[in-house]
Write a protein that holds these residues in place. Structure first.
Motif, mmCIF file in Angstrom:
data_model
loop_
_atom_site.group_PDB
_atom_site.id
_atom_site.type_symbol
_atom_site.label_atom_id
_atom_site.label_comp_id
_atom_site.label_asym_id
_atom_site.label_seq_id
_atom_site.Cartn_x
_atom_site.Cartn_y
_atom_site.Cartn_z
ATOM 1 N N ASN A 1 12.244 6.874 -1.472
ATOM 2 C CA ASN A 1 11.355 7.302 -2.550
ATOM 3 C C ASN A 1 11.580 6.474 -3.809
ATOM 4 O OD1 ASN A 1 9.882 9.556 -1.455
ATOM 5 N ND2 ASN A 1 11.822 10.666 -1.429
ATOM 6 N N TYR A 2 10.496 6.095 -4.458
ATOM 7 C CA TYR A 2 10.616 5.455 -5.776
ATOM 8 C C TYR A 2 10.640 6.512 -6.860
ATOM 9 C CZ TYR A 2 9.580 0.816 -3.883
ATOM 10 O OH TYR A 2 9.630 -0.351 -3.201
ATOM 11 N N TYR A 3 11.312 6.175 -7.947
ATOM 12 C CA TYR A 3 11.245 7.036 -9.135
ATOM 13 C C TYR A 3 9.849 6.910 -9.736
ATOM 14 C CZ TYR A 3 16.278 7.720 -9.065
ATOM 15 O OH TYR A 3 17.538 8.081 -8.707
ATOM 16 N N PRO A 4 9.354 8.015 -10.291
ATOM 17 C CA PRO A 4 7.973 7.959 -10.834
ATOM 18 C C PRO A 4 7.859 7.188 -12.150
ATOM 19 C CG PRO A 4 8.892 10.169 -11.037
ATOM 20 C CD PRO A 4 9.900 9.365 -10.285
ATOM 21 N N ALA A 5 8.940 6.504 -12.572
ATOM 22 C CA ALA A 5 8.790 5.528 -13.656
ATOM 23 C C ALA A 5 7.806 4.453 -13.199
ATOM 24 C CB ALA A 5 10.136 4.902 -14.001
ATOM 25 N N PHE A 6 7.788 4.235 -11.877
ATOM 26 C CA PHE A 6 6.760 3.405 -11.243
ATOM 27 C C PHE A 6 5.547 4.314 -11.042
ATOM 28 C CE2 PHE A 6 5.261 1.868 -6.888
ATOM 29 C CZ PHE A 6 4.431 0.908 -7.411
ATOM 30 N N PRO A 7 4.430 4.020 -11.688
ATOM 31 C CA PRO A 7 3.355 5.036 -11.773
ATOM 32 C C PRO A 7 2.510 5.185 -10.514
ATOM 33 C CG PRO A 7 2.725 3.077 -12.979
ATOM 34 C CD PRO A 7 4.124 2.821 -12.468
ATOM 35 N N TYR A 8 3.167 5.442 -9.388
ATOM 36 C CA TYR A 8 2.402 5.660 -8.153
ATOM 37 C C TYR A 8 1.611 6.963 -8.214
ATOM 38 C CZ TYR A 8 6.686 8.294 -6.955
ATOM 39 O OH TYR A 8 7.763 9.132 -6.976
ATOM 40 N N THR A 9 2.024 7.847 -9.148
ATOM 41 C CA THR A 9 1.236 9.071 -9.336
ATOM 42 C C THR A 9 -0.199 8.726 -9.739
ATOM 43 O OG1 THR A 9 2.359 9.093 -11.463
ATOM 44 C CG2 THR A 9 3.058 10.731 -9.870
ATOM 45 N N SER A 10 -0.373 7.584 -10.422
ATOM 46 C CA SER A 10 -1.724 7.104 -10.751
ATOM 47 C C SER A 10 -2.246 6.150 -9.674
ATOM 48 C CB SER A 10 -1.718 6.364 -12.088
ATOM 49 O OG SER A 10 -1.300 7.203 -13.130
ATOM 50 N N TYR A 11 -1.397 5.209 -9.261
ATOM 51 C CA TYR A 11 -1.840 4.158 -8.331
ATOM 52 C C TYR A 11 -2.225 4.703 -6.962
ATOM 53 C CZ TYR A 11 0.169 0.646 -11.564
ATOM 54 O OH TYR A 11 0.473 -0.146 -12.636
ATOM 55 N N GLY B 1 -4.396 6.528 -6.278
ATOM 56 C CA GLY B 1 -5.853 6.553 -6.177
ATOM 57 C C GLY B 1 -6.488 5.207 -5.902
ATOM 58 N N MET B 2 -5.698 4.130 -5.857
ATOM 59 C CA MET B 2 -6.280 2.783 -5.690
ATOM 60 C C MET B 2 -7.033 2.659 -4.366
ATOM 61 S SD MET B 2 -3.318 0.211 -7.137
ATOM 62 C CE MET B 2 -4.194 -1.315 -6.750
ATOM 63 N N THR B 3 -8.158 1.976 -4.418
ATOM 64 C CA THR B 3 -8.893 1.716 -3.177
ATOM 65 C C THR B 3 -8.098 0.738 -2.323
ATOM 66 O OG1 THR B 3 -10.057 -0.192 -4.074
ATOM 67 C CG2 THR B 3 -11.097 1.974 -4.402
ATOM 68 N N ALA C 1 0.832 -1.203 0.000
ATOM 69 C CA ALA C 1 0.000 0.000 0.000
ATOM 70 C C ALA C 1 0.865 1.252 0.000
ATOM 71 C CB ALA C 1 -0.935 -0.009 1.214
ATOM 72 N N ARG C 2 1.937 1.251 0.787
ATOM 73 C CA ARG C 2 2.816 2.425 0.833
ATOM 74 C C ARG C 2 3.494 2.653 -0.525
ATOM 75 N NH1 ARG C 2 6.962 4.338 5.020
ATOM 76 N NH2 ARG C 2 7.842 2.231 4.962
ATOM 77 N N ALA C 3 3.895 1.545 -1.174
ATOM 78 C CA ALA C 3 4.537 1.670 -2.488
ATOM 79 C C ALA C 3 3.554 2.269 -3.499
ATOM 80 C CB ALA C 3 5.025 0.303 -2.962
ATOM 81 N N LEU C 4 2.336 1.731 -3.527
ATOM 82 C CA LEU C 4 1.365 2.156 -4.533
ATOM 83 C C LEU C 4 0.781 3.528 -4.211
ATOM 84 C CD1 LEU C 4 -0.506 -1.249 -4.855
ATOM 85 C CD2 LEU C 4 0.921 -0.217 -6.629
ATOM 86 N N HIS C 5 0.486 3.754 -2.957
ATOM 87 C CA HIS C 5 -0.196 4.996 -2.575
ATOM 88 C C HIS C 5 0.761 6.168 -2.410
ATOM 89 C CE1 HIS C 5 -3.929 2.737 -0.836
ATOM 90 N NE2 HIS C 5 -4.064 3.007 -2.120
ATOM 91 N N GLU C 6 2.009 5.871 -1.981
ATOM 92 C CA GLU C 6 2.909 6.971 -1.618
ATOM 93 C C GLU C 6 4.237 6.950 -2.347
ATOM 94 O OE1 GLU C 6 3.021 7.623 2.693
ATOM 95 O OE2 GLU C 6 1.525 6.033 2.751
ATOM 96 N N GLY C 7 4.494 5.892 -3.133
ATOM 97 C CA GLY C 7 5.771 5.841 -3.846
ATOM 98 C C GLY C 7 6.955 5.647 -2.916
ATOM 99 N N LEU C 8 6.736 4.893 -1.846
ATOM 100 C CA LEU C 8 7.800 4.654 -0.875
ATOM 101 C C LEU C 8 8.083 3.169 -0.748
ATOM 102 C CD1 LEU C 8 6.699 7.065 2.016
ATOM 103 C CD2 LEU C 8 8.717 7.330 0.538
#
Lengths: 153, 308
Positions: free
Chosen positions: B121-131, B133-135, B108-115
């Motif tokens: 911090n993950y690079y935004p090549a991993f699309p957490y900027t979109s994810y 929003g996941m429920t 959840a932290r990876a998908l919701h916060e890019g961590l």
């Protein structure tokens, strides 16, 4: 003018005109190949219209499938060397085709087989089966388009 | 080298912003972490639901190195970007080289916060900027599905990034500028189908990650949302999927869109090649018809934008 000079003049004319109309020149082959491919796409799009339920012409599917199958049999001689997109920007055919001719041939055979199956399935008239086989045909199209066709620029 | 000047310019911007943002940007990770999602009645049901989340989210396309016959989800695929080459990580449940030790909260932290679980911090090549929003339900189901996949032992390959991008610390600044964590909020004034389509397009499907143009810092240009770009992944052109009649897909019917997402056939009978075929084969072809219809409904209702 005597006969010899007429013949000579005619010969010059032919020599001057011939290069512009050279048979099987790469660009001419590319244009022809694209027309064949577009005709396959057009028949496929027509079948898709039936499968999507946009038109009711289910009885036409077999004719389209036969046309695709017939065109697929021509593809073998439509890729002579030197008709790739490194040589001509008019085509999206990647040089990988000629580096992997064995694989490319197999992928073309895939289209021949799947379109032949589509003829059989179309004769059965089961729309769900036709839809499923059209998807298999699509995968055969993708079997070449993915590795061997550049994306549109 | 032409890129060097730009790199320095970006670095200068980043450093000058760093001082101001450093104080406000890093959020305490724990405060943002999701509560444990409801994993469902049985693990089997969660895995089944997770499969559809997994397909809608298109995980396979990036996390499987198909070109080099890589094992499913074992990562290693090269993503060439203007900021360097990223190698996607192993997301199989292998405990040593994959994500086998991740809790659902870690995911959840990876998908919701890019961590990462360690708080990096993950690079935004991993699309957490979109994810982001996941429920929570979808994250929980996805976790159940991923943990049920065969583990593959494959060590992650380090990214190959030029300076200054290899400094992960700068990502805190980037996130401060361009990333805001938050779950998808349905628009109560819209039909359920529209909202489902919005969630599939903007969140799970992360369509904008390729179809929206990006600015110099790799941020998405929201005023040109889904309007395509001449410089997409791997430097390729990505089409406009707004309903613009000439530049976009304004002439596509709903069934043109749903049939394309199911099979890969364009309305003219051509068959998709390139990156979209992966999205279809590994993703949208697995969706329910109702989800493909929802995507079509949402796309056809976007503001039409010209270009690229």
């Amino acid at each position: 003018m005597n006969k010899i000079s007429i013949a000579f003049a005619a010969g010059l004319l032919v020599a001057a005109v011939t290069p512009a109309f050279a048979v099987d020149e790469p660009l001419n082959v590319i244009k022809y190949r694209q027309n064949v491919m577009k005709s396959i796409g057009a028949h496929t799009g027509a079948i898709a219209g039936v499968v999507k339920g946009e038109v009711s012409f289910a009885g036409d599917v077999e004719a389209h499938a036969r046309s695709i199958n017939a065109m697929s049999m021509l593809l073998g001689h439509l890729f002579p060397k030197g008709t790739d997109n490194a040589a001509f920007q008019e085509t999206r055919a990647l040089p990988a085709i000629w580096e992997e001719m064995g694989k490319f041939d197999a992928a073309m055979k895939g289209l021949q087989q799947e379109s032949a199956k589509l003829i059989d399935v179309a004769q059965g008239g089961d729309m769900a089966a036709i839809g499923a086989q059209l998807e298999n045909l699509g995968k055969a199209c993708g079997g070449c388009h993915k590795p061997y066709r550049a994306e549109k620029q | 080298m032409a890129g060097t000047g730009r790199c320095f310019a970006i670095l200068a911007v980043a450093v000058s912003l760093a001082a101001g943002l450093w104080a406000i940007s890093p959020r305490p990770a724990a405060a943002q972490a999701s509560a444990q999602p409801d994993v469902g009645l049985t693990a089997g049901e969660a895995v089944a639901r997770g499969a559809s989340v997994f397909h809608a989210a298109g995980c396979t396309a990036c996390h499987t190195d198909k070109k080099n016959n890589g094992q499913p989800l074992a990562g290693g695929r090269a993503l060439v970007t203007p900021f360097g080459t990223f190698y996607t990580p192993n997301i199989t449940p292998d405990r040593d080289t994959g994500i086998g030790n991740w809790s659902v909260v870690d995911l959840a932290r990876a998908l919701h916060e890019g961590l990462s679980p360690a708080g990096e911090n993950y690079y935004p090549a991993f699309p957490y900027t979109s994810y982001t929003g996941m429920t929570d339900q979808d994250v929980g189901d996805l976790w159940a599905y991923l943990m049920a996949q065969p583990p593959v032992s494959k060590v992650n390959r380090p990214h190959e990034l030029p300076l200054p991008f290899r400094f992960r610390a700068l990502l805190g600044v980037w996130k401060g500028l361009f990333f805001s964590a938050g779950r998808f909020a349905p628009d109560p004034g819209r039909a359920a189908t529209w909202n489902r389509g919005a969630y599939l397009v903007e969140v799970l499907g992360h369509c904008g990650e390729c179809h929206t143009p990006r600015g110099v810092l790799g941020e998405m240009e929201w005023d040109k949302r889904l309007a395509g770009t001449a410089k997409g992944p791997d430097g390729k052109k990505v089409p406009n999927i707004t309903p613009h009649p000439k530049d976009g897909i304004g002439k596509w019917t709903e069934s043109d869109i749903t049939y394309f997402l199911k099979t890969g056939f364009y309305p003219d009978g051509d068959f998709a090649g390139g990156a979209m075929v992966e999205v279809i084969e590994d993703g949208t072809s697995f969706l329910d018809d109702s989800d493909r219809s929802a995507i079509a409904t949402y796309l056809r209702d976007l503001p039409p934008i010209a270009g690229p």
